[in-house]
Each structure stands twice: as structure tokens, then as C-alpha cells.
Design a protein around this motif. Structure first.
Motif, PDB file in Angstrom:
ATOM      1  N   ASP A   1      -3.637   5.826   9.880  1.00  0.00           N
ATOM      2  CA  ASP A   1      -5.302   5.087   9.317  1.00  0.00           C
ATOM      3  C   ASP A   1      -5.263   3.138   9.404  1.00  0.00           C
ATOM      4  OD1 ASP A   1      -7.065   6.729  10.381  1.00  0.00           O
ATOM      5  OD2 ASP A   1      -6.711   8.210   8.700  1.00  0.00           O
ATOM      6  N   LEU A   2      -4.190   3.045   7.677  1.00  0.00           N
ATOM      7  CA  LEU A   2      -3.808   1.885   7.308  1.00  0.00           C
ATOM      8  C   LEU A   2      -3.591   0.847   8.700  1.00  0.00           C
ATOM      9  CD1 LEU A   2      -2.038   2.938   3.923  1.00  0.00           C
ATOM     10  CD2 LEU A   2      -4.361   1.853   4.265  1.00  0.00           C
TER      11      LEU A   2
ATOM     12  N   ASP B   1      -4.437   0.662  11.420  1.00  0.00           N
ATOM     13  CA  ASP B   1      -4.955   0.782  12.074  1.00  0.00           C
ATOM     14  C   ASP B   1      -5.904  -0.029  11.875  1.00  0.00           C
ATOM     15  OD1 ASP B   1      -4.024   2.737  14.542  1.00  0.00           O
ATOM     16  OD2 ASP B   1      -5.602   4.156  14.289  1.00  0.00           O
ATOM     17  N   ALA B   2      -6.082  -0.351  10.126  1.00  0.00           N
ATOM     18  CA  ALA B   2      -7.102  -1.357  10.038  1.00  0.00           C
ATOM     19  C   ALA B   2      -6.575  -2.473  10.363  1.00  0.00           C
ATOM     20  CB  ALA B   2      -7.299  -0.781   8.533  1.00  0.00           C
ATOM     21  N   GLU B   3      -5.521  -2.839   9.950  1.00  0.00           N
ATOM     22  CA  GLU B   3      -4.528  -4.364  10.770  1.00  0.00           C
ATOM     23  C   GLU B   3      -4.409  -4.350  11.696  1.00  0.00           C
ATOM     24  OE1 GLU B   3      -3.536  -6.118   7.827  1.00  0.00           O
ATOM     25  OE2 GLU B   3      -4.103  -5.300   6.429  1.00  0.00           O
ATOM     26  N   THR B   4      -5.694  -4.278  12.501  1.00  0.00           N
ATOM     27  CA  THR B   4      -5.949  -5.181  14.258  1.00  0.00           C
ATOM     28  C   THR B   4      -5.275  -6.287  14.860  1.00  0.00           C
ATOM     29  OG1 THR B   4      -7.600  -6.149  14.426  1.00  0.00           O
ATOM     30  CG2 THR B   4      -8.470  -4.300  14.185  1.00  0.00           C
TER      31      THR B   4
ATOM     32  N   ARG C   1       0.711  -1.579  -0.009  1.00  0.00           N
ATOM     33  CA  ARG C   1       0.053   0.233  -0.313  1.00  0.00           C
ATOM     34  C   ARG C   1       0.791   1.302  -0.196  1.00  0.00           C
ATOM     35  NH1 ARG C   1      -4.798  -0.931   1.658  1.00  0.00           N
ATOM     36  NH2 ARG C   1      -5.473   1.160   1.631  1.00  0.00           N
TER      37      ARG C   1
END
Length: 261
Positions: free
Chosen positions: A70-71, A73-76, A53
Motif C-alpha cells: 500500500d505504501l 502504491d502511493a509512490e506511483t 517509513r
């Protein structure tokens, strides 16, 4: 053939992925099945890879790092890593350095590194740890003519990372410094191109190396991956010199000077 398996973070943020060391680090991570978030002002050749990405923007701008955050945080569930490869280099003496040039160099090389750490360290702490590789240079310790501002910025990166390593060690974060010597990548290539006689400059510099050649960026990238991996768990605040032996001695005798080697 025997092999050694090392564990890498699930997702690694790499700056400077449009070219040079950053591109090689990101490429090697993708080959190792890591996800990569690349940060650069320019597009990367890796953008077609589904595990890559790109965040396009200046690393000296907090809004760029907010997008990276933000990217992540999407990969928790992902473990995290950071490699700060992005840098700029201008050739010239101190009297030739304008305030604008000095500010630009420090913004990218130092502020960009600090902002990247500031974004990722809290996220690493929340996950119980992580690994950061701050790319400095042998020039952080040893002076090189016509690179005073660049050298000063890399010395700042070195101490920024070593101090942060102490500050966050008890939270499971491992920060180390990677200090390359000359390598066939953007910054050194531009230095070569700025020489009056580029071919002679390159041959002279290569002859200084104990191995007789300038390292490839892909070789230095391997050292970065090692520092990211669990194989480097004993290293904290270390400065790993990846220069092909350039600074192992004060000079390398080739035999041309008449010395016995």
C-alpha cells in the motif's frame, strides 16, 4: 578526489531495519537521498527521518507485506528496490533443533524473503524493472558447526533468489544475492556471546580473516547499495561474497603455525 556516481532506486524496501545490516543499509540509503520503507518487528532508530517509513510486523506474514504494498502504491512514479536483511539465527546441533525452531527460522529467513519478492516483483514489472538484493550468507555454501538450520535456510535463500533472477530477467528485474561473512552485527554478536569464552572466540575468528578483523555491518551495506545501483547492471543471479576474503582460500596462514608467509 575522483568519484563515481551510481543511480539508486527512488524508494527501497529494507527488512530488518531495527538493527545490524538492515539498519546500516537503510541509513546509507537515506544518506543517498533515497526513500526507505523499513520492515521489522521492533522500532528503528531511523523513524525520525522524514524519508523513512516503518511497517511493524513479521515478514513471514502476508498482512505485513500488504501494508508495504500500500505504501509503495502511493509512490506511483518511484523506481523500486528491495533488500532482504532480516534473519534469525539459533546456535545448536540438529538433534537440539525443535520443530518449532526449524519452522521459525525457515519462516523468517526463507518465507519472509519469498513474500517480499512476491509483493514487489509485480510492482517492479509494472514500472519496467527494479533491483532486488537477497541477503544470504557464506554459510549458504560453506558449513559452520552448530548452525545447521540457519545454514540450510540461507542456502534456500540463495537458490530462491537465483531462480527468481532467471524467472523475471526479461521483465527488467535484476535479482542478486549478497553473502556476508562474519560482521559486527546482531547475528554474529549473538554467536560470540553464546561461546564459553567470548573474547577468545572473537579473537580466533578475527585472526582467521586475511585482514585480521571482523567486518563492520556498514562495510557490507556498501556492497548491498552497489548491487541495488545501475553500476551493477551486468550482474544477474550473482552471489557477491562480502566476507573480507575469509573464503578466498581454504585457510589463512598467520605465521603462528610456522609456515612461511
Amino acid at each position: 578526489m575522483s568519484s563515481l556516481e551510481l543511480r539508486l532506486p527512488d524508494i527501497v524496501v529494507v527488512t530488518g531495519t531495527a538493527s545490524g545490516l538492515g539498519l546500516e543499509v537503510a541509513r546509507r540509503l537515506l544518506q543517498c537521498n533515497c526513500k526507505v520503507v523499513g520492515v521489522d518487528m521492533a522500532p528503528s532508530a531511523l523513524e525520525s527521518d522524514p524519508s523513512y517509513r516503518q511497517v511493524t510486523g513479521s515478514i513471514a506474514d502476508t498482512s505485513t507485506w500488504n501494508k508495504v504494498g500500500d505504501l509503495l502504491d502511493a509512490e506511483t512514479s518511484a523506481t523500486l528496490g528491495l533488500v532482504t536483511c532480516a534473519a534469525i539465527l539459533d546456535v545448536g546441533t540438529v538433534p537440539e533443533a525443535t520443530p518449532q525452531l526449524i519452522e521459525r527460522t525457515m519462516a523468517v529467513n526463507v518465507t519472509g524473503t519469498a513474500l517480499g519478492m512476491a509483493m514487489i516483483v509485480p510492482r517492479m514489472e509494472a514500472k519496467g524493472g527494479g533491483a532486488i538484493v537477497a541477503v544470504a550468507s557464506v554459510n549458504a555454501t560453506l558449513a559452520e558447526q552448530q548452525l545447521a538450520i540457519y545454514n540450510a535456510s540461507k542456502a534456500a535463500v540463495r537458490q530462491l533468489a537465483r531462480t527468481a533472477a532467471l524467472d523475471h530477467a526479461r521483465r527488467g528485474i535484476r535479482i542478486n544475492v549478497l553473502s556476508p561473512g562474519p560482521m559486527m552485527a546482531g547475528l554474529f554478536k549473538r554467536h560470540v556471546e553464546s561461546a564459553t569464552d567470548s573474547s577468545r572466540f572473537l579473537a580466533t575468528r578475527a585472526n582467521r580473516q586475511p585482514q585480521g578483523r571482523i567486518l563492520e555491518a556498514s562495510e557490507v551495506a556498501q556492497a548491498a547499495l552497489f548491487l541495488l545501483s545501475d553500476g551493477a547492471s551486468a550482474l544477474l543471479g550473482a552471489d557477491v561474497i562480502a566476507d573480507g576474503g575469509l573464503t578466498a582460500g581454504f585457510d589463512f596462514r598467520t605465521g603462528a603455525e610456522g609456515a612461511s608467509v
